[in-house]
Design an enzyme around this catalytic site. Structure first.
Site, PDB file in Angstrom:
ATOM      1  N   ASP A 261       0.991  -0.998   0.489  1.00  0.00           N
ATOM      2  CA  ASP A 261      -0.095  -0.243  -0.153  1.00  0.00           C
ATOM      3  C   ASP A 261       0.519   1.380   0.073  1.00  0.00           C
ATOM      4  O   ASP A 261       1.919   1.058   0.267  1.00  0.00           O
ATOM      5  CB  ASP A 261      -1.113   0.297   1.354  1.00  0.00           C
ATOM      6  CG  ASP A 261      -2.252   0.754   0.801  1.00  0.00           C
ATOM      7  OD1 ASP A 261      -2.085   1.843   0.037  1.00  0.00           O
ATOM      8  OD2 ASP A 261      -3.082   0.933   1.314  1.00  0.00           O
ATOM      9  N   TYR A 262       0.439   2.353  -0.213  1.00  0.00           N
ATOM     10  CA  TYR A 262       0.710   3.679  -0.636  1.00  0.00           C
ATOM     11  C   TYR A 262       1.483   4.146   1.529  1.00  0.00           C
ATOM     12  O   TYR A 262       1.893   4.525   2.001  1.00  0.00           O
ATOM     13  CB  TYR A 262      -0.242   5.072  -0.631  1.00  0.00           C
ATOM     14  CG  TYR A 262       0.094   6.201  -0.887  1.00  0.00           C
ATOM     15  CD1 TYR A 262       0.224   7.062  -2.391  1.00  0.00           C
ATOM     16  CD2 TYR A 262       0.961   7.140  -0.004  1.00  0.00           C
ATOM     17  CE1 TYR A 262       0.128   7.611  -2.962  1.00  0.00           C
ATOM     18  CE2 TYR A 262       1.142   8.186  -1.380  1.00  0.00           C
ATOM     19  CZ  TYR A 262       0.984   8.603  -2.101  1.00  0.00           C
ATOM     20  OH  TYR A 262       1.473   9.959  -2.876  1.00  0.00           O
TER      21      TYR A 262
END
Ligand code: BGC
Length: 736
Positions: A261-262
C-alpha cells in the site's frame, strides 16, 4: 507473448531496468514535458529509475493514459509498457452505492453485474488494474473505512469478494481489467477503530474470520493483492513473511503480483522494524512484496543491495517476472493502450443502462430501519411533504472513494422526490448546516477561504431554521436528509462520536416539536448511532452514500415503486461504547440472559444493552413475511442434510426476503460463536404467496480451526436458526 519470450525479455534486462519494474509512481511524476523534477527529488529517485518505472498510480482518462504510454515507450529501450493502476472502488464514472451498501443487498450476482460495468467503463478510460475490491472484514464503526467494506461477516464478504473479482475481470481480454484484492490482511481490525493502528489477534481468529474473503478473491483469480498498513503479530504486513509468503503464496498458491500500500515499505522504518531504506527493502522483498507503491525504498536501495550481494537475485527476478507476466496477461506487449478510447468513453460512461443498474443496486442497498404504523410508502401527491436538511438539495451523494465520479452527474434527493410530487405537495428548505465546523478540511488541503465559505453564518442559520419551521407547520410529512459529511468517513476517517453531527441534531429537536410525521434519510459511510432518532422518527432509511442514482432510487422506495429489501451487513450500535460489536462473537462463561450467576455478575454493561440498535441481517420491508414449518431431512448428519421451511407473504404487496441460515456449534474443542451465517437466499413472493425453500447444509460447512488447528468439523450437537431479518425459527441436529 509466449512465456518463453517473457523469460528472454527478463534475461535481457539490466538490473536498473529490472528494479524499475518494481516501482510505482503517481501521476505527478508524469507531465506533458516529461518527468516532473520536484516529486522525483523528494523521493530521491534517479533519472535512470524514472525512465524505467513499471507502473503509474491513479492516472486515468483515455487521452491522458495514451499520451503518457506512447511518450514513455518512444523513449524506452525494451518497450515495456507502463501499467496504469487506479482506485476504482465502487464505480468509475457511474457510481454505485458505497460497498457497505453493496453488502446490504445480499445480492452478489447483482453486484457482479455492477462490477462488470465498473470494469468496462474503467477500461475505456485506460485503466489496467483497479485497487478493488477491498474485502477487509469490519467490526468497529469508528473506523472510517467501513465505507469500503461489505461488512462484518466472513461468509457474506467472501461471496462479494468473489463476485466483485469476477465482475471486474469479466471477459478479461475484451471487456475487463485486472482486480487487486486489498488490504491483505486484517486491516479492518485496527485497535480502537483508529486508522493505521495495530492489529493483534490469534491465528485462529485471523484464519476463521479475517482471511476467508481474501482467499475467496484469490481463488476467483484476482491478479493482484495489496498489502495492508497494519501490523499482524508484531510485524507490519508489508514485511510479514508469514502472511505474504507462507499463507498467500505457499498455502493459497497465489503467483500474481503483490503491491505494497501507499508508502508502506518506507513505513517499515516508522513502525520500527527497519532502520533505513535498505532494511525496509530487504524485509519487503523477502516477504515477496513485488511492487513498492510510492516510497523511495526500492528505488534507492534495491540496486545497491543487489550489487553488494545482500539480496538474493532470484527474489528480484521472480518479482520482476510476475510484473512482466501481468503486463503480458493484459496483452500490453501487443497493444500498450489496451481498450483506452475516447470514443468508447463517450459511448460508455454513464450509459443509460449503467444508470439503470446503479438505480437498482442503490434501491436494493437501502435499508428500512423503522416504519412505525406503516408510514411508508407515501402516496404521490397526497400529503404535503417538506424536505429539509443539508443532503436535501445536494449532489454530494457518491462518498469519498468515488475518485473518478462527478457529483454533478448525481441525482439529488430533491430531484428524486420531484418524480412523485408536484410543487403543491413538495417544498424544500435546507434548514440546517451540515457541520458546526469545517476546520478539519484544512487537513485535506482546503484553503481557509473555502472552509469559511462552507459555513452558514449564524444569521443564515437562524433564517433557514425559521423558514423550515414555517414550512413544517404547513406540512403533513417532513423528510430529513441528514448525515455525515463526505470527508468524515473513508480512509483516515476514524471518529469517536458516531451520532448525527451536533448542528443537525439541534435542528432535528426543533423540528420534531412540530409534531408532524417524520422520516429520516441517513446518509453515511458507516453505521451511525441513531438511538435518539429511533425514538423521534416514524421511519428511518439507511441510504449510505447511494451513488449516481441515489436520489431516484430513494424516491422509488419512499413512494413504494420499490419495496425495500436491504438487510444490514454490519451492526448499528446502540452506543459507541459497545464497539467493536458484531453478531458472531464467541460464547462467554457468563452469558447475559442464560447464566446461573445472578444480576450483576454476568457479561453485560451497566448502562447499555448488549445488543446493537439494529443487528446484522436486520431490515424491514413493506410486506410482512412469516417463516414456518422448519423441517430437517434427518436429525443426524453424516455428510449433509436438507433444511426446508415455508416462507409466506402475509401482505398484499409483493416483496423480496433474504432468508438467512445460521448455526451454532454447541460444544467444540475450542469456544465457538453464538451464531454463524452459513447460507442465504433471496426470494421474491407475490402478495399472499407461500414458497417452500430449502438449504442443503454439508459437513464441510461446519469446519473450523479446532484445538489442534486442524480445519475440521467436530461431531456433536448443532443449533440451526433461520431468519428473515425480523423473525427467527430454530431446530437442532447432531453431527455424527
Ligand atoms: C489506500 C489504498 C489505495 C492507495 C492508492 C492508500 O492510501 O490505503 O486503498 O489503493 O492509497 O491510492
Amino acid at each position: 507473448m509466449q512465456e518463453k519470450q517473457l523469460q528472454t525479455l527478463l534475461d535481457s534486462l539490466t538490473w536498473t531496468e529490472k528494479v524499475g519494474q518494481l516501482i510505482q509512481l503517481s501521476g505527478e511524476f508524469f507531465n506533458t514535458e516529461g518527468m516532473a523534477v520536484g516529486p522525483q527529488q523528494k523521493l530521491g529517485i534517479s533519472d535512470e529509475i524514472l525512465a524505467n518505472v513499471g507502473s503509474v498510480l491513479n492516472v486515468t482518462g483515455a487521452e491522458k493514459t495514451k499520451e503518457i504510454q506512447e511518450r514513455f515507450l518512444s523513449q524506452s529501450t525494451h518497450k515495456i509498457p507502463l501499467l496504469f493502476m487506479a482506485d476504482i472502488i465502487y464505480g468509475y464514472r457511474t457510481i454505485f452505492p458505497i460497498p457497505l451498501g453493496l453488502g446490504a443487498t445480499w445480492n452478489p450476482e447483482l453486484i457482479e453485474s455492477a462490477y462488470q460495468v465498473l470494469g468496462k467503463e474503467a477500461r475505456s478510460g485506460g485503466a489496467h488494474v483497479t485497487f478493488a475490491p477491498m474485502v477487509d472484514l469490519v467490526r468497529d464503526a469508528r473506523w472510517g473505512r467501513c465505507l469500503e467494506s461489505t461488512g462484518e461477516d466472513p461468509l457474506l464478504n467472501s461471496h462479494f469478494a468473489r463476485s466483485m473479482v469476477n465482475g471486474i475481470q469479466h471477459q478479461f481480454d475484451s471487456m475487463g481489467i485486472a482486480s487487486c484484492i486489498k488490504h491483505f490482511a486484517a486491516y479492518g481490525a485496527a485497535e480502537a477503530g483508529r486508522e493505521y493502528n495495530t492489529v493483534d489477534m490469534s491465528e485462529r481468529r485471523l484464519r476463521e474470520d479475517y482471511l476467508p474473503s481474501y482467499q475467496a478473491g484469490v481463488d476467483a483469480g484476482a491478479k493482484m493483492v495489496m498489502t495492508s498498513f497494519n501490523t499482524y503479530d508484531g510485524m507490519p504486513v508489508t514485511g510479514n513473511e508469514f502472511l505474504l509468503k507462507n499463507v498467500l503464496r505457499d498455502e493459497w498458491g497465489f503467483d500474481g503480483v503483490i503491491i505494497s500500500d501507499y508508502a508502506a515499505v518506507k513505513e517499515l522504518i516508522d513502525h520500527g522494524v527497519a532502520k533505513d531504506n535498505f532494511e525496509a527493502t530487504t524485509l519487503a522483498m523477502q516477504a515477496t512484496n513485488d511492487i513498492d507503491m510510492k516510497s523511495p525504498c526500492y528505488a534507492t536501495a534495491l540496486l545497491p543491495l543487489i550489487k553488494d550481494g545482500k539480496i538474493d537475485e532470484e527474489l528480484v527476478n521472480q518479482a520482476v517476472y510476475r510484473v512482466l507476466k501481468l503486463k503480458n496477461d493484459l496483452g500490453l506487449f501487443e497493444d500498450a493502450t489496451r481498450g483506452a478510447s475516447a470514443a468508447k468513453e463517450t459511448e460508455l460512461l454513464l450509459h443509460d443502462s449503467h444508470r439503470q443498474l446503479a438505480k437498482q443496486v442503490s434501491s436494493e442497498a437501502m435499508v428500512l430501519l423503522e416504519n412505525k404504523n406503516q408510514l411508508l410508502p407515501l402516496t404521490p401527491n397526497q400529503d404535503k411533504v417538506l424536505l429539509v436538511g443539508p443532503y436535501g438539495d445536494n449532489q454530494e451523494l457518491i462518498g469519498l472513494w468515488a475518485v473518478h465520479g462527478k457529483t454533478q452527474d448525481t441525482v439529488s434527493i430533491l430531484s428524486g422526490l420531484k418524480n412523485y410530487l408536484d410543487d403543491e405537495h413538495l417544498s424544500f428548505e435546507k434548514g440546517s448546516d451540515m457541520l458546526d465546523s469545517y476546520d478539519f478540511l484544512g487537513e485535506f488541503g482546503a484553503p481557509k477561504e473555502m472552509i469559511d465559505s462552507l459555513k452558514m453564518t449564524p444569521e443564515a442559520q437562524a433564517e433557514a431554521l425559521e423558514k423550515a419551521v414555517t414550512l413544517g407547520e404547513k406540512a403533513d410529512v417532513i423528510i430529513y436528509a441528514l448525515g455525515e459529511h463526505t470527508m468524515q468517513s473513508g480512509e483516515a476517517g476514524s471518529r469517536t462520536d458516531l451520532r448525527l453531527p451536533d448542528v443537525q441534531r439541534r435542528f432535528l429537536k426543533k423540528m420534531i416539536a412540530l409534531g408532524k410525521k417524520n422520516i429520516l434519510i441517513a446518509i453515511s459511510g458507516r453505521p451511525l448511532i441513531l438511538t435518539e432518532e429511533q425514538r423521534q422518527m416514524d421511519a428511518i432509511i439507511a441510504a449510505w452514500f447511494p451513488g449516481t442514482e441515489g436520489g431516484s432510487a430513494l424516491a422509488d422506495i419512499i413512494f413504494g415503486k420499490v419495496n425495500p429489501s436491504g438487510r444490514l451487513s454490519m451492526s448499528f450500535p446502540y452506543t459507541v461504547g459497545q464497539l467493536p460489536i458484531y453478531y458472531n462473537g464467541f460464547k462467554t462463561g457468563r452469558p447475559a440472559t442464560t447464566s446461573n450467576h445472578s444480576g450483576r455478575f454476568v457479561s453485560k454493561y451497566l448502562d447499555a444493552p448488549n445488543e446493537p440498535l439494529y443487528p446484522f441481517g436486520y431490515g424491514l420491508s413493506y410486506h410482512q413475511s412469516q417463516l414456518s414449518e422448519l423441517t430437517l431431512s434427518e436429525t443426524e448428519m453424516t455428510d449433509s442434510l436438507t433444511i426446508s421451511l415455508e416462507v409466506s407473504n402475509l401482505s398484499q404487496v409483493a416483496g423480496t426476503d433474504t432468508i438467512q441460515l445460521y448455526i451454532q456449534d454447541v460444544v467444540g474443542s475450542v469456544v465457538r460463536p453464538v451464531k454463524e451465517l452459513k447460507q442465504f437466499k433471496k426470494i421474491t413472493l407475490a402478495g399472499h404467496e407461500t414458497k417452500t425453500i430449502s438449504f442443503t447444509l454439508t459437513r464441510d460447512e461446519l469446519r473450523f480451526y479446532t484445538k489442534s488447528m486442524a480445519f475440521a468439523a467436530e461431531p456433536g450437537e448443532f443449533l440451526i436458526f433461520v431468519e428473515n431479518g425480523q423473525q427467527q425459527v430454530t431446530a437442532k441436529f447432531d453431527l455424527i
